[in-house]
Design a protein around this motif. Structure first.
Motif, PDB file in Angstrom:
ATOM      1  N   ASP A 178       0.810  -1.223   0.000  1.00  0.00           N
ATOM      2  CA  ASP A 178       0.000   0.000   0.000  1.00  0.00           C
ATOM      3  C   ASP A 178       0.843   1.272   0.000  1.00  0.00           C
ATOM      4  O   ASP A 178       0.528   2.228  -0.717  1.00  0.00           O
ATOM      5  CB  ASP A 178      -0.957   0.007   1.197  1.00  0.00           C
ATOM      6  N   ALA A 179       1.912   1.310   0.785  1.00  0.00           N
ATOM      7  CA  ALA A 179       2.765   2.502   0.837  1.00  0.00           C
ATOM      8  C   ALA A 179       3.439   2.740  -0.511  1.00  0.00           C
ATOM      9  O   ALA A 179       3.526   3.883  -0.978  1.00  0.00           O
ATOM     10  CB  ALA A 179       3.807   2.353   1.938  1.00  0.00           C
ATOM     11  N   ASP A 180       3.907   1.669  -1.128  1.00  0.00           N
ATOM     12  CA  ASP A 180       4.553   1.794  -2.430  1.00  0.00           C
ATOM     13  C   ASP A 180       3.553   2.199  -3.509  1.00  0.00           C
ATOM     14  O   ASP A 180       3.888   2.954  -4.420  1.00  0.00           O
ATOM     15  CB  ASP A 180       5.252   0.490  -2.818  1.00  0.00           C
ATOM     16  N   LYS A 181       2.309   1.701  -3.398  1.00  0.00           N
ATOM     17  CA  LYS A 181       1.276   2.094  -4.359  1.00  0.00           C
ATOM     18  C   LYS A 181       1.008   3.588  -4.277  1.00  0.00           C
ATOM     19  O   LYS A 181       0.859   4.258  -5.303  1.00  0.00           O
ATOM     20  CB  LYS A 181      -0.020   1.319  -4.112  1.00  0.00           C
ATOM     21  N   LYS A 182       0.950   4.129  -3.054  1.00  0.00           N
ATOM     22  CA  LYS A 182       0.730   5.563  -2.882  1.00  0.00           C
ATOM     23  C   LYS A 182       1.887   6.360  -3.475  1.00  0.00           C
ATOM     24  O   LYS A 182       1.675   7.363  -4.163  1.00  0.00           O
ATOM     25  CB  LYS A 182       0.548   5.901  -1.406  1.00  0.00           C
ATOM     26  N   LEU A 183       3.102   5.921  -3.237  1.00  0.00           N
ATOM     27  CA  LEU A 183       4.275   6.583  -3.787  1.00  0.00           C
ATOM     28  C   LEU A 183       4.249   6.546  -5.316  1.00  0.00           C
ATOM     29  O   LEU A 183       4.506   7.554  -5.987  1.00  0.00           O
ATOM     30  CB  LEU A 183       5.552   5.927  -3.258  1.00  0.00           C
ATOM     31  N   GLU A 205       1.612   6.231  -7.204  1.00  0.00           N
ATOM     32  CA  GLU A 205       0.515   7.093  -7.646  1.00  0.00           C
ATOM     33  C   GLU A 205       0.959   8.555  -7.678  1.00  0.00           C
ATOM     34  O   GLU A 205       0.648   9.280  -8.626  1.00  0.00           O
ATOM     35  CB  GLU A 205      -0.674   6.928  -6.701  1.00  0.00           C
ATOM     36  N   GLN A 206       1.704   8.982  -6.659  1.00  0.00           N
ATOM     37  CA  GLN A 206       2.227  10.349  -6.639  1.00  0.00           C
ATOM     38  C   GLN A 206       3.169  10.583  -7.816  1.00  0.00           C
ATOM     39  O   GLN A 206       3.135  11.634  -8.456  1.00  0.00           O
ATOM     40  CB  GLN A 206       2.954  10.620  -5.325  1.00  0.00           C
ATOM     41  N   TYR A 207       4.002   9.593  -8.100  1.00  0.00           N
ATOM     42  CA  TYR A 207       4.914   9.676  -9.231  1.00  0.00           C
ATOM     43  C   TYR A 207       4.131   9.835 -10.536  1.00  0.00           C
ATOM     44  O   TYR A 207       4.448  10.690 -11.364  1.00  0.00           O
ATOM     45  CB  TYR A 207       5.808   8.434  -9.283  1.00  0.00           C
ATOM     46  N   GLU A 231       1.070  10.943 -11.005  1.00  0.00           N
ATOM     47  CA  GLU A 231       0.402  12.241 -11.053  1.00  0.00           C
ATOM     48  C   GLU A 231       1.386  13.340 -11.437  1.00  0.00           C
ATOM     49  O   GLU A 231       1.073  14.207 -12.264  1.00  0.00           O
ATOM     50  CB  GLU A 231      -0.255  12.550  -9.711  1.00  0.00           C
TER      51      GLU A 231
END
Length: 84
Positions: free
Chosen positions: A46-51, A53-55, A57
């Motif tokens: 989950d943490a890597d998915k958020k990171l 996703e930010q990349y 965007e």
């Protein structure tokens, strides 16, 4: 009939709206990108998915800014060329 500038302003003329055949290099590359992205996301926590996703965007923002800059530069050049 509206002028070309009016059509451009209204969004009726677009340069990103071209049609690509299903076997074109563009569509093939898009499929590879999509499939690879799905596999990558499935492998992340989950943490890597958020990171990631930010990349993505930020990458989208950069592409949008670049497209705008390219468009305005090309339009200005075209206008200068017509004036000359």
């Amino acid at each position: 009939m509206r002028s070309v500038l009016e059509e451009l302003y209204m969004g009726n003329i677009g340069f990103d709206s071209g049609y690509y055949a299903q076997n074109s290099p563009f569509v093939q590359a898009a499929r590879i990108k999509h499939d690879s992205m799905e596999k990558l996301i499935d492998s992340l926590n989950d943490a890597d998915k958020k990171l990631f996703e930010q990349y993505c965007e930020a990458e989208g923002d950069i592409q949008g800014i670049t497209r705008y800059d390219t468009f305005t530069s090309a339009l200005k050049f075209g206008i200068l060329l017509m004036i000359e």
